[in-house]
Design an enzyme around this catalytic site. Sequence first.
Site, PDB file in Angstrom:
ATOM      1  N   SER A 149      12.727  60.251  82.728  1.00  0.00           N
ATOM      2  CA  SER A 149      12.228  58.955  82.184  1.00  0.00           C
ATOM      3  C   SER A 149      12.041  58.120  83.584  1.00  0.00           C
ATOM      4  CB  SER A 149      13.375  58.269  81.380  1.00  0.00           C
ATOM      5  OG  SER A 149      12.886  56.797  81.306  1.00  0.00           O
ATOM      6  N   TYR A 162      21.742  54.176  80.764  1.00  0.00           N
ATOM      7  CA  TYR A 162      20.461  55.236  80.472  1.00  0.00           C
ATOM      8  C   TYR A 162      19.932  55.473  81.810  1.00  0.00           C
ATOM      9  CZ  TYR A 162      16.138  57.130  78.378  1.00  0.00           C
ATOM     10  OH  TYR A 162      15.178  57.848  78.077  1.00  0.00           O
TER      11      TYR A 162
END
Length: 264
Positions: A149, A162
């Site tokens: 990501s 995250y």
Amino acid sequence: MAAPTAVITGASSGIGAATARRLAATGYRVVLTARRADRIEALAAELTAAGQQAVAYPLDVTDRAAVNAFAASLNAYPSIDVLVNNAGGALGADPVATADPDDWRTMYETNVLGTLHLTQALLPALTASADHPGAGAGGGAGTVVIVSSTAGHATYEGGAGYAAAKHGAHVLAETLRLELCGTPVRVIEIAPGMVKTEEFATTRFRGDQQKADAVYAGVAEPLTADDVADTIGWAVTRPSHVNVDLLVLRPRAQASNSKVHRES
């Protein structure tokens, strides 16, 4: 000649399911894994009905014993040519001061350790796939894809847990590529930015649809699961000597993790 085989984790929805459809249409036999057996079985049936090759295998990537059993079950295939490490996800958007350590632990175990488990378990087969003359578009070479990501490359407020997990996935990919240099296995990292899928934001905010919708509010065209799947399919089908080390993709409206154009 037997079709090349691609294993896809997190294939029950979103990017994983879209990638399965993309690779199956390209001519791969796809092995679909996820915890939700009903979802991957329905997808396997859909692909089979379309004349493509697909099989479902329920799997929790954080369970090493289950991963080992899964890897052993693949010995019946002529080769394992592609592993798409897609299983992952985010939980919460709390600041570091009040974040739940259990959320961080879950994200690390899924995004990082899950990727580690599958990669370690399938690496011998991916390496051996070079001996299979029909393996992959490049004529025989293993490919490890890690879906990370943009969060793994730049931080943002409320995203530390995250971002830390996805940074772990990025470092895993980067290090593995160094360690496999000289072998017939390439390592590809795909790092998407804002992708609107049916579950990612909803899961992150534990079913709070209002918070989930706010993530994409005013963004005319966030990326879709198909956009990312097309990118993965393109990278995987390059000739085997071509390694797409890192490919970052974002919607045009997103210049960075913290700068997004939103229409009123």
